[in-house]
Scaffold this motif. Structure first.
Motif, PDB file in Angstrom:
ATOM      1  N   VAL A 135      -3.165  40.085  11.808  1.00 52.93           N
ATOM      2  CA  VAL A 135      -3.190  38.627  11.859  1.00 52.93           C
ATOM      3  C   VAL A 135      -2.276  38.229  13.010  1.00 52.93           C
ATOM      4  O   VAL A 135      -1.166  38.750  13.135  1.00 52.93           O
ATOM      5  CB  VAL A 135      -2.692  38.015  10.534  1.00 52.93           C
ATOM      6  N   LEU A 136      -2.756  37.339  13.847  1.00 53.16           N
ATOM      7  CA  LEU A 136      -1.950  36.864  14.961  1.00 53.16           C
ATOM      8  C   LEU A 136      -1.629  35.400  14.761  1.00 53.16           C
ATOM      9  O   LEU A 136      -2.480  34.640  14.295  1.00 53.16           O
ATOM     10  CB  LEU A 136      -2.689  37.085  16.276  1.00 53.16           C
ATOM     11  N   LEU A 137      -0.416  35.050  15.071  1.00 54.64           N
ATOM     12  CA  LEU A 137      -0.058  33.644  15.031  1.00 54.64           C
ATOM     13  C   LEU A 137       0.662  33.303  16.311  1.00 54.64           C
ATOM     14  O   LEU A 137       1.299  34.147  16.936  1.00 54.64           O
ATOM     15  CB  LEU A 137       0.786  33.287  13.803  1.00 54.64           C
ATOM     16  N   ARG A 138       0.499  32.078  16.702  1.00 55.45           N
ATOM     17  CA  ARG A 138       1.124  31.604  17.930  1.00 55.45           C
ATOM     18  C   ARG A 138       2.003  30.426  17.592  1.00 55.45           C
ATOM     19  O   ARG A 138       1.572  29.493  16.921  1.00 55.45           O
ATOM     20  CB  ARG A 138       0.066  31.201  18.938  1.00 55.45           C
ATOM     21  N   LEU A 139       3.248  30.507  18.037  1.00 55.24           N
ATOM     22  CA  LEU A 139       4.172  29.398  17.879  1.00 55.24           C
ATOM     23  C   LEU A 139       4.280  28.686  19.213  1.00 55.24           C
ATOM     24  O   LEU A 139       4.238  29.319  20.270  1.00 55.24           O
ATOM     25  CB  LEU A 139       5.564  29.900  17.471  1.00 55.24           C
ATOM     26  N   ALA A 140       4.398  27.386  19.157  1.00 55.15           N
ATOM     27  CA  ALA A 140       4.578  26.580  20.359  1.00 55.15           C
ATOM     28  C   ALA A 140       5.815  25.717  20.163  1.00 55.15           C
ATOM     29  O   ALA A 140       6.120  25.299  19.049  1.00 55.15           O
ATOM     30  CB  ALA A 140       3.363  25.708  20.621  1.00 55.15           C
ATOM     31  N   PHE A 141       6.515  25.475  21.254  1.00 60.90           N
ATOM     32  CA  PHE A 141       7.672  24.589  21.190  1.00 60.90           C
ATOM     33  C   PHE A 141       7.145  23.167  21.193  1.00 60.90           C
ATOM     34  O   PHE A 141       6.519  22.724  22.142  1.00 60.90           O
ATOM     35  CB  PHE A 141       8.610  24.830  22.380  1.00 60.90           C
ATOM     36  N   GLN A 142       7.363  22.465  20.077  1.00 61.51           N
ATOM     37  CA  GLN A 142       6.881  21.089  19.924  1.00 61.51           C
ATOM     38  C   GLN A 142       8.057  20.197  19.561  1.00 61.51           C
ATOM     39  O   GLN A 142       8.754  20.469  18.588  1.00 61.51           O
ATOM     40  CB  GLN A 142       5.859  20.990  18.794  1.00 61.51           C
ATOM     41  N   GLY A 143       8.225  19.146  20.301  1.00 53.09           N
ATOM     42  CA  GLY A 143       9.292  18.195  19.982  1.00 53.09           C
ATOM     43  C   GLY A 143      10.656  18.848  20.000  1.00 53.09           C
ATOM     44  O   GLY A 143      11.155  19.217  21.043  1.00 53.09           O
ATOM     45  N   LEU A 144      11.206  19.046  18.818  1.00 49.79           N
ATOM     46  CA  LEU A 144      12.552  19.618  18.715  1.00 49.79           C
ATOM     47  C   LEU A 144      12.568  20.985  18.051  1.00 49.79           C
ATOM     48  O   LEU A 144      13.591  21.388  17.489  1.00 49.79           O
ATOM     49  CB  LEU A 144      13.461  18.653  17.938  1.00 49.79           C
ATOM     50  N   GLY A 145      11.466  21.717  18.091  1.00 50.16           N
ATOM     51  CA  GLY A 145      11.470  23.031  17.472  1.00 50.16           C
ATOM     52  C   GLY A 145      10.176  23.790  17.673  1.00 50.16           C
ATOM     53  O   GLY A 145       9.248  23.318  18.325  1.00 50.16           O
ATOM     54  N   TRP A 146      10.138  24.984  17.095  1.00 51.46           N
ATOM     55  CA  TRP A 146       8.984  25.857  17.174  1.00 51.46           C
ATOM     56  C   TRP A 146       8.122  25.687  15.932  1.00 51.46           C
ATOM     57  O   TRP A 146       8.630  25.591  14.828  1.00 51.46           O
ATOM     58  CB  TRP A 146       9.448  27.312  17.278  1.00 51.46           C
ATOM     59  N   ARG A 147       6.792  25.632  16.137  1.00 52.52           N
ATOM     60  CA  ARG A 147       5.852  25.495  15.021  1.00 52.52           C
ATOM     61  C   ARG A 147       4.652  26.418  15.250  1.00 52.52           C
ATOM     62  O   ARG A 147       4.275  26.679  16.393  1.00 52.52           O
ATOM     63  CB  ARG A 147       5.348  24.061  14.906  1.00 52.52           C
ATOM     64  N   VAL A 148       4.061  26.863  14.172  1.00 54.45           N
ATOM     65  CA  VAL A 148       2.832  27.663  14.247  1.00 54.45           C
ATOM     66  C   VAL A 148       1.693  26.736  14.636  1.00 54.45           C
ATOM     67  O   VAL A 148       1.453  25.732  13.977  1.00 54.45           O
ATOM     68  CB  VAL A 148       2.529  28.349  12.889  1.00 54.45           C
ATOM     69  N   THR A 149       1.014  27.076  15.729  1.00 52.78           N
ATOM     70  CA  THR A 149      -0.093  26.239  16.203  1.00 52.78           C
ATOM     71  C   THR A 149      -1.424  26.973  16.224  1.00 52.78           C
ATOM     72  O   THR A 149      -2.456  26.373  16.522  1.00 52.78           O
ATOM     73  CB  THR A 149       0.199  25.699  17.618  1.00 52.78           C
ATOM     74  N   ALA A 150      -1.419  28.268  15.922  1.00 55.98           N
ATOM     75  CA  ALA A 150      -2.668  29.026  15.867  1.00 55.98           C
ATOM     76  C   ALA A 150      -2.481  30.217  14.933  1.00 55.98           C
ATOM     77  O   ALA A 150      -1.420  30.847  14.925  1.00 55.98           O
ATOM     78  CB  ALA A 150      -3.066  29.523  17.254  1.00 55.98           C
ATOM     79  N   ILE A 151      -3.515  30.478  14.137  1.00 58.00           N
ATOM     80  CA  ILE A 151      -3.565  31.650  13.269  1.00 58.00           C
ATOM     81  C   ILE A 151      -4.975  32.215  13.404  1.00 58.00           C
ATOM     82  O   ILE A 151      -5.954  31.474  13.251  1.00 58.00           O
ATOM     83  CB  ILE A 151      -3.296  31.293  11.790  1.00 58.00           C
ATOM     84  N   TYR A 152      -5.068  33.480  13.698  1.00 60.31           N
ATOM     85  CA  TYR A 152      -6.373  34.115  13.775  1.00 60.31           C
ATOM     86  C   TYR A 152      -6.225  35.593  13.459  1.00 60.31           C
ATOM     87  O   TYR A 152      -5.129  36.122  13.390  1.00 60.31           O
ATOM     88  CB  TYR A 152      -7.047  33.879  15.125  1.00 60.31           C
ATOM     89  N   PHE A 153      -7.358  36.237  13.236  1.00 57.51           N
ATOM     90  CA  PHE A 153      -7.338  37.656  12.864  1.00 57.51           C
ATOM     91  C   PHE A 153      -8.560  38.342  13.395  1.00 57.51           C
ATOM     92  O   PHE A 153      -9.449  37.722  13.923  1.00 57.51           O
ATOM     93  CB  PHE A 153      -7.209  37.828  11.338  1.00 57.51           C
TER      94      PHE A 153
END
Length: 153
Positions: A135-153
């Motif tokens: 499973v791959l997830l991608r975090l992106a820096f959004q606003g004031l922190g890091w958030r998961v923006t994609a999940i795929y497998f």
């Protein structure tokens, strides 16, 4: 000299930040802490990435999907049409996907096989062995922190 030290400290903090976010995500997954998961997972962005992957004319940050991912999409679209993303991609789905390779009650830490920056604003994590449908997830820096923006497998 002082400015160099301040810069170095800020750089180290920034480089460690997504790892701290990943640790928080792991703890929230293990505890099923929905409140924390809601702050760390941008479901609209996750759905948007999957929708972009479905539209061949749009650019997506998702890598090549696995057969299991394509089958999951096809089943959802056949059953719910385009609303499949709204109905199927929720916090429960995200939690189930992220914990799919994890040993019982241990979180994703023991099965992380990659966690590193793609660029200064994006961080990719691979959960599970690369040869066994991770499973791959991608975090992106959004606003004031890091958030998961994609999940795929």
């Amino acid at each position: 000299m002082l400015s160099a030290i301040v810069f170095l400290v800020l750089a180290v903090v920034y480089l460690c930040w997504p790892y701290v976010t990943l640790w928080r995500l792991d703890r929230a997954l293990v505890r099923n802490d929905r409140e924390t998961l809601e702050t760390l997972v941008d479901l609209a962005a996750v759905r948007g990435e999957i929708a972009r992957k479905l539209n061949k004319e749009e650019k997506s940050t998702l890598g090549p999907p696995s057969d299991a991912f394509i089958e999951w999409l096809e089943r959802g679209i056949r059953h719910d049409g385009i609303a499949a993303l709204d109905r199927g991609v929720d916090l429960d789905w995200a939690r189930a996907r992220l914990l799919s390779h994890a040993p019982r009650d241990q979180g994703i830490g023991p099965v992380l096989s990659r966690a590193f920056f793609d660029d200064p604003l994006h961080f990719t994590v691979r959960v599970g062995h690369p040869d066994h449908s991770p499973v791959l997830l991608r975090l992106a820096f959004q606003g004031l922190g890091w958030r998961v923006t994609a999940i795929y497998f």
